[in-house]
Motif scaffolding. Structure first.
Motif, PDB file in Angstrom:
ATOM      1  N   GLU A   1       0.825  -1.220   0.000  1.00 20.45           N
ATOM      2  CA  GLU A   1       0.000   0.000   0.000  1.00 20.45           C
ATOM      3  C   GLU A   1       0.850   1.258   0.000  1.00 20.45           C
ATOM      4  O   GLU A   1       0.391   2.325   0.385  1.00 20.45           O
ATOM      5  N   ARG A   2       2.104   1.137  -0.445  1.00 23.80           N
ATOM      6  CA  ARG A   2       3.047   2.251  -0.314  1.00 23.80           C
ATOM      7  C   ARG A   2       2.610   3.500  -1.067  1.00 23.80           C
ATOM      8  O   ARG A   2       2.774   4.621  -0.554  1.00 23.80           O
ATOM      9  N   TRP A   3       2.062   3.360  -2.265  1.00 25.95           N
ATOM     10  CA  TRP A   3       1.726   4.554  -3.041  1.00 25.95           C
ATOM     11  C   TRP A   3       0.571   5.340  -2.437  1.00 25.95           C
ATOM     12  O   TRP A   3       0.664   6.575  -2.308  1.00 25.95           O
ATOM     13  N   PRO A   4      -0.531   4.692  -2.042  1.00 31.64           N
ATOM     14  CA  PRO A   4      -1.577   5.471  -1.353  1.00 31.64           C
ATOM     15  C   PRO A   4      -1.065   6.139  -0.084  1.00 31.64           C
ATOM     16  O   PRO A   4      -1.399   7.300   0.189  1.00 31.64           O
ATOM     17  N   ILE A   5      -0.236   5.422   0.693  1.00 32.07           N
ATOM     18  CA  ILE A   5       0.275   5.979   1.953  1.00 32.07           C
ATOM     19  C   ILE A   5       1.198   7.161   1.689  1.00 32.07           C
ATOM     20  O   ILE A   5       1.092   8.212   2.337  1.00 32.07           O
ATOM     21  N   ILE A   6       2.106   7.010   0.719  1.00 26.24           N
ATOM     22  CA  ILE A   6       3.054   8.088   0.395  1.00 26.24           C
ATOM     23  C   ILE A   6       2.319   9.325  -0.105  1.00 26.24           C
ATOM     24  O   ILE A   6       2.578  10.450   0.346  1.00 26.24           O
ATOM     25  N   ILE A   7       1.381   9.116  -1.043  1.00 27.38           N
ATOM     26  CA  ILE A   7       0.670  10.256  -1.643  1.00 27.38           C
ATOM     27  C   ILE A   7      -0.244  10.931  -0.615  1.00 27.38           C
ATOM     28  O   ILE A   7      -0.290  12.162  -0.515  1.00 27.38           O
ATOM     29  N   LEU A   8      -0.977  10.134   0.162  1.00 29.53           N
ATOM     30  CA  LEU A   8      -1.887  10.717   1.156  1.00 29.53           C
ATOM     31  C   LEU A   8      -1.139  11.469   2.245  1.00 29.53           C
ATOM     32  O   LEU A   8      -1.611  12.498   2.735  1.00 29.53           O
ATOM     33  N   SER A   9       0.039  10.960   2.640  1.00 24.94           N
ATOM     34  CA  SER A   9       0.784  11.594   3.735  1.00 24.94           C
ATOM     35  C   SER A   9       1.662  12.750   3.266  1.00 24.94           C
ATOM     36  O   SER A   9       2.260  13.437   4.105  1.00 24.94           O
ATOM     37  N   THR A  10       1.747  12.993   1.987  1.00 28.88           N
ATOM     38  CA  THR A  10       2.527  14.126   1.472  1.00 28.88           C
ATOM     39  C   THR A  10       1.632  15.087   0.682  1.00 28.88           C
ATOM     40  O   THR A  10       1.327  16.187   1.154  1.00 28.88           O
ATOM     41  N   VAL A  11       1.180  14.647  -0.483  1.00 29.02           N
ATOM     42  CA  VAL A  11       0.306  15.495  -1.315  1.00 29.02           C
ATOM     43  C   VAL A  11      -0.988  15.810  -0.569  1.00 29.02           C
ATOM     44  O   VAL A  11      -1.467  16.949  -0.583  1.00 29.02           O
ATOM     45  N   GLY A  12      -1.545  14.784   0.100  1.00 26.20           N
ATOM     46  CA  GLY A  12      -2.788  14.995   0.842  1.00 26.20           C
ATOM     47  C   GLY A  12      -2.634  16.037   1.931  1.00 26.20           C
ATOM     48  O   GLY A  12      -3.499  16.899   2.111  1.00 26.20           O
ATOM     49  N   ILE A  13      -1.530  15.969   2.668  1.00 24.39           N
ATOM     50  CA  ILE A  13      -1.270  16.945   3.734  1.00 24.39           C
ATOM     51  C   ILE A  13      -1.110  18.354   3.160  1.00 24.39           C
ATOM     52  O   ILE A  13      -1.608  19.339   3.720  1.00 24.39           O
TER      53      ILE A  13
END
Length: 413
Positions: free
Chosen positions: A95-107
């Motif tokens: 699940e690395r891509w959802p986690i990376i994107i949500l915790s960076t771009v999402g923030i």
């Protein structure tokens, strides 16, 4: 109050509230403890007119505790490491891509959107607050803290992939949000002078990537040290040294301590499960960090409730805070919807992922601590009160309904 009195009263109250909650209320521990703490604060404030000594003593306790310093410089390192050590790296990798994107771009999306909307909200109420301070508020209120809701999600039997998305995002976005907050704080203090995109990017890269690299190195050294011995007492002490010493060094290197703790915890936790230590040591390490997690969370949510005694209440700001709840939820939805919409072509998401990630994105102690670190010139009192309103709503309303929502969504499929 001296440190002995503070520790005694805090631990006794946390234990008493934990017992009452477990015996009678039966809510998730962190939620139950915070509710009892809040009710106690309100009762003490009311009884203050009849028995001033009780109220005075309680206010003295709350005022004696530097919540921001306690959480940011001590508790956060333990909480993040304790949470990360139980994360399955294999599932995290899937699940690395959802986690990376949500915790960076999402923030970043949430920070900007909250900052923009709150800036105009203040103007509607004829309360002028500079945009940079509203952005600071956006960065401190954007990180999610699912500690209080993870147990409920497990009981609701949500898909494991969604559970790892929520927990993984929360671990990393705490660290990322702190980096963004520090970057914006430096820009605000500079008043725009000598602040360029290059300097901001450089500071962000130093904090974030430095924290990730240092955390990986710290975790590897810790794992190699654990592997070289077979004594659970010494091995527990080594993990404590990694957390305390690693966080201290990270702060002096001006890199992200929270991100370092997350990476170190994941690295060491998975190596331990892969057989780096004996079964006895693995059992002791797991139970030790689970106990640390439970105790510190009990104390943390007790302190959040006690903060009610010393927060300055203003009815106009209270109304702004109530509206800000909607703004934060809307911004969370947008910050989840956009990344998931872009990733759906290559990554499989659960049917109700956006809804669950939005409502399950609780705010917690980190947001309160960051708000308390603002200076008075940055409208500290207003933002602390607004943050407190959002955090209490998030933990009580979202935390107590997320399980029912998950079950309802599953039944509707």
């Amino acid at each position: 109050m001296n440190i002995n009195e503070i520790l005694t009263i805090t631990i006794v109250l946390a234990a008493a509230f934990a017992y009452i909650n477990h015996r009678f209320i039966k809510w998730p521990p962190t939620i139950g403890i915070m509710v009892l703490s809040l009710l106690s604060s309100i009762a003490l404030a009311f009884l203050g007119s009849f028995h001033p000594i009780l109220s005075k003593k309680a206010i003295q306790l709350a005022s004696s505790i530097d919540f921001q310093d306690l959480l940011m410089n001590f508790m956060l390192s333990f909480l993040l490491f304790a949470g990360a050590i139980h994360i399955d790296a294999g599932q995290l990798k899937k699940e690395r891509w959802p986690i990376i994107i949500l915790s960076t771009v999402g923030i970043l999306i949430s920070t900007f959107l909250v900052g923009l909307l709150v800036y105009y909200l203040f103007q509607i109420f004829h309360h002028a607050v500079p945009f940079i301070y509203c952005l600071l508020f956006g960065s401190l209120i954007s990180p999610t803290d699912p500690i209080a809701v993870l147990a409920i999600l497990k009981e609701a039997k949500i898909p494991a992939s969604l559970e790892i998305k929520i927990s993984g995002e929360s671990l990393f976005n705490d660290g990322v949000a702190v980096v963004i907050f520090i970057t914006l704080m430096n820009a605000a203090r500079a008043g725009g002078a000598d602040v360029s995109m290059f300097s901001v990017s450089k500071l962000f890269a130093q904090e974030a990537f430095g924290g990730l690299i240092f955390g990986g190195l710290l975790g590897y050294v810790g794992y190699r040290t654990l592997r070289s011995i077979d004594d659970y007492k010494v091995e527990v002490m080594i993990t404590l040294a990694v957390v305390i010493g690693g966080y201290y060094v990270a702060s002096h290197l001006h890199i992200s301590g929270p991100l370092a703790m997350v990476v170190a915890g994941i690295t060491m936790g998975n190596k331990v499960r892969d057989g780096a230590v004996s079964d006895l040591s693995r059992d002791y390490l797991g139970k030790f960090w689970e106990l640390i997690d439970e105790i510190l969370n009990a104390v943390l949510f007790l302190l959040i409730g006690l903060e009610m005694l010393i927060i300055k209440i203003n009815m106009t700001v209270f109304l702004i805070g109530g509206i800000s709840i909607i703004i934060v939820l809307l911004s969370r939805w947008v910050s989840v919807f956009i990344p998931i919409s872009l990733l759906r072509y290559n990554v499989k998401f659960e049917r109700h992922a956006v809804t669950m990630l939005t409502w399950g994105g609780l705010r917690g102690g980190l947001s309160v601590a960051l708000a308390l670190s603002l200076s008075s010139a940055m409208h500290r009192d207003e933002f602390v009160f607004i943050t407190y309103i959002i955090v209490v709503f998030s933990i009580l309303v979202q935390g107590l309904t997320i399980g029912a929502l998950a079950k309802q969504l599953q039944q509707s499929e």
